[in-house]
Design a protein around this motif. Structure first.
Motif, PDB file in Angstrom:
ATOM      1  N   ALA A   1      -5.257  -5.601 -51.292  1.00 29.38           N
ATOM      2  CA  ALA A   1      -6.378  -6.194 -52.028  1.00 29.38           C
ATOM      3  C   ALA A   1      -6.128  -6.186 -53.532  1.00 29.38           C
ATOM      4  N   ALA A   2      -5.497  -5.107 -54.037  1.00 28.81           N
ATOM      5  CA  ALA A   2      -5.192  -5.045 -55.468  1.00 28.81           C
ATOM      6  C   ALA A   2      -4.138  -6.084 -55.843  1.00 28.81           C
ATOM      7  N   ALA A   3      -3.143  -6.268 -54.976  1.00 29.41           N
ATOM      8  CA  ALA A   3      -2.057  -7.202 -55.281  1.00 29.41           C
ATOM      9  C   ALA A   3      -2.550  -8.639 -55.375  1.00 29.41           C
ATOM     10  N   ILE A   4      -3.472  -9.039 -54.504  1.00 29.56           N
ATOM     11  CA  ILE A   4      -3.926 -10.423 -54.552  1.00 29.56           C
ATOM     12  C   ILE A   4      -4.907 -10.664 -55.693  1.00 29.56           C
ATOM     13  N   ALA A   5      -5.256  -9.600 -56.443  1.00 28.99           N
ATOM     14  CA  ALA A   5      -6.059  -9.808 -57.651  1.00 28.99           C
ATOM     15  C   ALA A   5      -5.292 -10.631 -58.676  1.00 28.99           C
ATOM     16  N   ALA A   6      -3.977 -10.700 -58.524  1.00 29.72           N
ATOM     17  CA  ALA A   6      -3.174 -11.529 -59.434  1.00 29.72           C
ATOM     18  C   ALA A   6      -3.637 -12.983 -59.411  1.00 29.72           C
ATOM     19  N   GLN A   7      -4.158 -13.425 -58.270  1.00 26.85           N
ATOM     20  CA  GLN A   7      -4.623 -14.805 -58.164  1.00 26.85           C
ATOM     21  C   GLN A   7      -5.842 -15.061 -59.043  1.00 26.85           C
TER      22      GLN A   7
ATOM     23  N   ASN B   1      -3.165 -12.769 -42.999  1.00 23.80           N
ATOM     24  CA  ASN B   1      -4.395 -13.413 -43.455  1.00 23.80           C
ATOM     25  C   ASN B   1      -4.114 -14.619 -44.345  1.00 23.80           C
ATOM     26  N   VAL B   2      -2.902 -15.154 -44.280  1.00 23.69           N
ATOM     27  CA  VAL B   2      -2.491 -16.181 -45.229  1.00 23.69           C
ATOM     28  C   VAL B   2      -3.361 -17.434 -45.148  1.00 23.69           C
ATOM     29  N   ARG B   3      -3.930 -17.721 -43.994  1.00 23.68           N
ATOM     30  CA  ARG B   3      -4.770 -18.908 -43.841  1.00 23.68           C
ATOM     31  C   ARG B   3      -6.260 -18.562 -43.763  1.00 23.68           C
TER      32      ARG B   3
ATOM     33  N   SER C   1      -8.306 -22.879 -49.453  1.00 18.17           N
ATOM     34  CA  SER C   1      -7.075 -22.627 -48.697  1.00 18.17           C
ATOM     35  C   SER C   1      -5.868 -22.496 -49.622  1.00 18.17           C
ATOM     36  N   THR C   2      -5.799 -23.340 -50.657  1.00 22.36           N
ATOM     37  CA  THR C   2      -4.669 -23.277 -51.589  1.00 22.36           C
ATOM     38  C   THR C   2      -4.709 -21.985 -52.404  1.00 22.36           C
ATOM     39  N   GLY C   3      -5.910 -21.574 -52.809  1.00 21.51           N
ATOM     40  CA  GLY C   3      -6.038 -20.337 -53.575  1.00 21.51           C
ATOM     41  C   GLY C   3      -5.691 -19.118 -52.742  1.00 21.51           C
ATOM     42  N   ALA C   4      -6.155 -19.090 -51.485  1.00 20.75           N
ATOM     43  CA  ALA C   4      -5.874 -17.946 -50.617  1.00 20.75           C
ATOM     44  C   ALA C   4      -4.383 -17.831 -50.317  1.00 20.75           C
ATOM     45  N   GLN C   5      -3.733 -18.952 -50.041  1.00 26.69           N
ATOM     46  CA  GLN C   5      -2.305 -18.912 -49.733  1.00 26.69           C
ATOM     47  C   GLN C   5      -1.481 -18.532 -50.966  1.00 26.69           C
TER      48      GLN C   5
ATOM     49  N   ALA D   1      -4.137 -27.929 -57.895  1.00 29.93           N
ATOM     50  CA  ALA D   1      -4.822 -27.437 -56.695  1.00 29.93           C
ATOM     51  C   ALA D   1      -5.918 -26.453 -57.087  1.00 29.93           C
ATOM     52  N   ASP D   2      -6.853 -26.254 -56.171  1.00 33.19           N
ATOM     53  CA  ASP D   2      -7.968 -25.335 -56.396  1.00 33.19           C
ATOM     54  C   ASP D   2      -7.451 -23.893 -56.353  1.00 33.19           C
ATOM     55  N   PRO D   3      -7.562 -23.130 -57.478  1.00 31.12           N
ATOM     56  CA  PRO D   3      -7.035 -21.764 -57.502  1.00 31.12           C
ATOM     57  C   PRO D   3      -8.019 -20.704 -56.995  1.00 31.12           C
TER      58      PRO D   3
END
Length: 532
Positions: free
Chosen positions: A128-134, A388-390, A159-163, A152-154
Motif C-alpha cells: 500500500a505504501a509503494a503504490i502511493a507513488a501513483q 490486484n493489477v486490474r 484502470s490506467t491509474g491502478a495499473q 491517461a487518467d492517473p
C-alpha cells in the motif's frame, strides 16, 4: 510483581521441569541506529506526507470537510496504544516486538498468531505504501503515467491509474529491497534524510497553504463536499479509514530495538515522539488543505486530493517541487515498513516458528542484516500488487485491509497486557527496572489499567470499523459480493492457513523463547571490548 509471572511462554506448558532457562539472544544484528534514526524509523512508517497525500481525497470524498474530526479521535486512541507499547519496549527491547511482547504476556500460541497476522499486515502495508507513488509522481511529471500514456487518467480509481500504480510500486520495491540488503546504516541514513526532508516539506507546505485560505476553519464543523445519502454517521466512520491508515507503525522503533543504541531508554521515547509529531503535523496538513482548496464541491478535491491543491494553488513549479518532497517521503515510508516487516520475520524465524526458518534467520556476516527476509517482504508486497493489477479498488481495499490486520495484531498485545495488569492489580504496573543510564524504565504506574482498557476498547471498535464490508471501500464494481466481503474472507483464510501450519508443526510444543531481562544489565567488559 514477580517478573516470571508475565513470561508463561518461557516455561513448559505441562509444568515438567526441563533444562535450565535458555540463555539470552546472541547479538547478531548490528547496533547502527542512534536516537534520531530510531525516531526516523517510526516517523517514516507513519509518514504523514505519504499517507495523507495518498488518502486525503478518499477521506474527504467519504465524509466531506467534517472528516477532519476523525483525525484527533484516532490520534487519541493510538496514543493510548503507544503508551502501552512504550512500557513494553523498555522491558523487552527486541526484534519482532509485537510477536515477542504478545508471546511473553500470553504464551507462544497467542504470540505466534499475533506475529503471523502482523507479518501479513506488514507485507500488505509495504504494498500500500509503494503504490502511493501513483498519487505523487504523475503530478510531478506526466511521463510517470506509463500505462495509457501521459494523457491517461492517473487517478487510482481508474484502470490506467491502478495499473500504473502497480508498475511504479514494483519499481520502488526493487529500490527499497536493495537499500535494505546493503545494511542498517544505509537504511538508517536513508530514512533519516527522508524524515528531515519530510518535516521541512510539511512545515513549508502548511505555512504556504495557511497563507492562501479560501475559507475559515469553521468549515470543519460542516460536511461540505459529502455527496452521500442517508445518515452521516456511517460516512464519518468510513472516512476514518484515512486517519487509521496514517497513524500506525510507530511501533517500528521497537522492531529495530536490537539495532538501536541504548534501546531501553531510546525506544519508548521515539515510539511516542513519532506518533505525537505525526499527529500534530497531520492535523495541520489536513486543515490547511481544506482551507486552501479552491472548491470543496466540484469533485476535484475528492479526485485529486492534496496533490491537486498544491499544483492548483501554488502553481506548477512550486507545487511540483513540494511534490518531490512527498516522493522522498513515499520512498522512506516504504523502506521503513519493509525493514520492520523483515525484522518481524527474522525474530519469529530464529525461534523456529516459520517455514524455512533456518534460512530466514540467517544474518549476513558482511552487512549484518537478514537479507533473505528483506527479499521475502519485497517479493510478497509485489505479489500483492500484481494480483490486484486490474482491481480499481486497489488503493482503498489494500489500505483498509492492511491496517485492519495491524490493528488485530496490536490487539494481540494490548489485550494480554490488560489481562496481566488486572491479574496483578495490586501493583498496577509491569516489573520495575532501569535503563542504560540507571534511570527507572518508562511506566504508566497506577494509570496503567485505565489507559490499557481504553486502548483495547478503541482497538476493538476500530478493527470492526475497518473490516466492515463497505462497497465504497472494497467493491467499486458495486455488485461483486466476494469483493465487498473480501476483508473478512482474507482474515479468515489467513488464520486458517496459519492454524494449519501451527498444528501440523506442533509449534505449541516447539517454541521456547529465550530469556530477556526486564532491566538493563551491563555486559561484561570483554563483551564490549574493541576487536583486535
Amino acid at each position: 510483581m514477580n517478573p516470571s509471572e508475565l513470561t508463561p511462554a518461557s516455561r513448559p506448558a505441562d509444568g515438567v521441569t526441563t533444562s535450565p532457562a535458555p540463555v539470552g539472544y546472541h547479538q547478531e544484528l548490528r547496533r547502527g541506529m542512534g536516537n534520531f534514526a530510531s525516531f526516523a524509523a517510526g516517523f517514516s512508517f507513519v509518514s504523514i506526507l505519504t499517507t495523507v497525500f495518498q488518502l486525503f481525497g478518499l477521506g474527504f470524498g467519504l465524509g466531506g470537510a467534517a472528516f477532519f474530526w476523525t483525525w484527533p479521535l484516532v490520534f487519541v486512541g493510538q496514543l493510548l496504544v503507544a503508551l502501552c507499547f512504550a512500557e513494553l519496549a523498555a522491558r523487552w527491547p527486541i526484534s519482532g516486538a509485537i510477536y515477542q511482547w504478545s508471546s511473553r504476556l500470553a504464551g507462544t500460541t497467542v504470540g505466534w498468531f499475533t506475529g503471523w497476522i502482523m507479518i501479513i499486515g506488514q507485507i500488505l502495508t509495504v504494498a500500500a505504501a509503494a503504490i502511493a507513488a501513483q498519487a505523487v509522481l504523475p503530478g510531478i511529471w506526466t511521463g510517470f503515467q506509463i500505462v495509457g500514456g501521459p494523457d491517461a487518467d492517473p487517478t487510482v480509481a481508474s484502470s490506467t491509474g491502478a495499473q500504473n500504480a502497480v508498475l511504479l510500486g514494483c519499481v520502488l520495491l526493487v529500490i527499497t529491497t536493495v537499500v535494505n540488503i546493503l545494511g542498517i546504516r544505509q537504511m538508517a541514513a536513508a530514512t533519516s534524510v527522508g524524515v528531515m526532508i519530510e518535516i521541512v516539506g510539511v512545515i513549508v507546505l502548511v505555512l504556504l497553504l495557511f497563507f492562501l485560505p479560501e475559507r475559515g476553519p469553521q468549515v470543519v464543523v460542516h460536511n461540505t463536499g459529502w455527496a452521500g445519502d442517508g445518515g452521516y454517521l456511517g460516512a464519518f466512520l468510513a472516512s476514518s479509514l484515512m486517519a487509521a491508515y496514517v497513524m500506525v507503525g510507530f511501533d517500528s522503533a521497537g522492531e529495530l530495538a536490537e539495532e538501536t543504541h541504548s534501546p531501553r531508554r531510546t525506544t519508548p521515547r521515539t515510539i511516542l515522539r513519532a506518533l505525537i509529531i505525526s499527529g500534530v503535523g497531520g492535523a495541520l496538513l489536513i486543515l490547511s488543505g481544506l482551507l486552501a482548496a479552491r472548491s470543496l464541491t466540484d469533485g476535484k478535491l475528492a479526485a485529486g486530493g492534496l496533490s491537486w491543491v498544491l499544483t492548483d494553488r501554488l502553481g506548477d513549479t512550486l507545487g511540483r517541487l513540494l511534490l518531490c518532497c512527498v516522493a522522498v517521503a513515499v520512498f522512506a515510508c516504504t523502506l521503513a515498513v519493509q525493514t520492520s516487516g523483515a525484522r518481524m520475520i527474522y525474530s519469529m524465524a530464529r525461534e523456529g516458528a516459520l517455514p524455512f526458518h533456518r534460512h530466514l534467520a540467517r544474518v549476513s556476516a558482511r552487512t549484518g542484516t537478514p537479507i533473505i527476509t528483506s527479499i521475502v517482504v519485497g517479493v510478497g508486497a509485489a505479489i500483492a500488487l500484481l494480483v490486484n493489477v486490474r482491481q480499481s479498488a486497489i488503493f482503498t481495499a489494500l489500505s483498509s485491509l492492511c491496517i485492519a490486520m495491524l490493528y488485530l495484531a496490536y490487539l494481540g498485545v494490548t489485550l494480554p497486557l490488560l489481562v496481566a495488569r488486572i491479574r496483578h492489580r495490586g501493583t498496577d504496573r509491569l516489573p520495575e527496572g532501569v535503563d542504560e543510564t540507571g534511570r527507572p524504565l518508562f511506566s504508566l504506574g497506577r494509570w496503567g489499567i485505565v489507559v490499557n482498557t481504553l486502548a483495547v476498547l478503541f482497538q476493538v471498535g476500530m478493527t470492526v470499523n475497518l473490516l466492515w464490508p463497505r462497497a465504497e471501500i472494497y467493491d467499486l464494481t458495486e455488485g461483486t459480493w466476494w469483493l465487498q466481503w473480501s476483508a473478512l474472507l482474507f482474515v479468515g483464510v489467513s488464520l486458517a492457513i496459519g492454524t494449519g501450519y501451527f498444528v501440523a508443526r506442533r509449534l505449541h510444543r516447539l517454541i521456547e523463547l529465550r530469556h530477556v531481562p526486564h532491566t538493563h544489565i551491563e555486559p561484561p567488559a570483554e563483551a564490549v571490548a574493541e576487536p583486535a
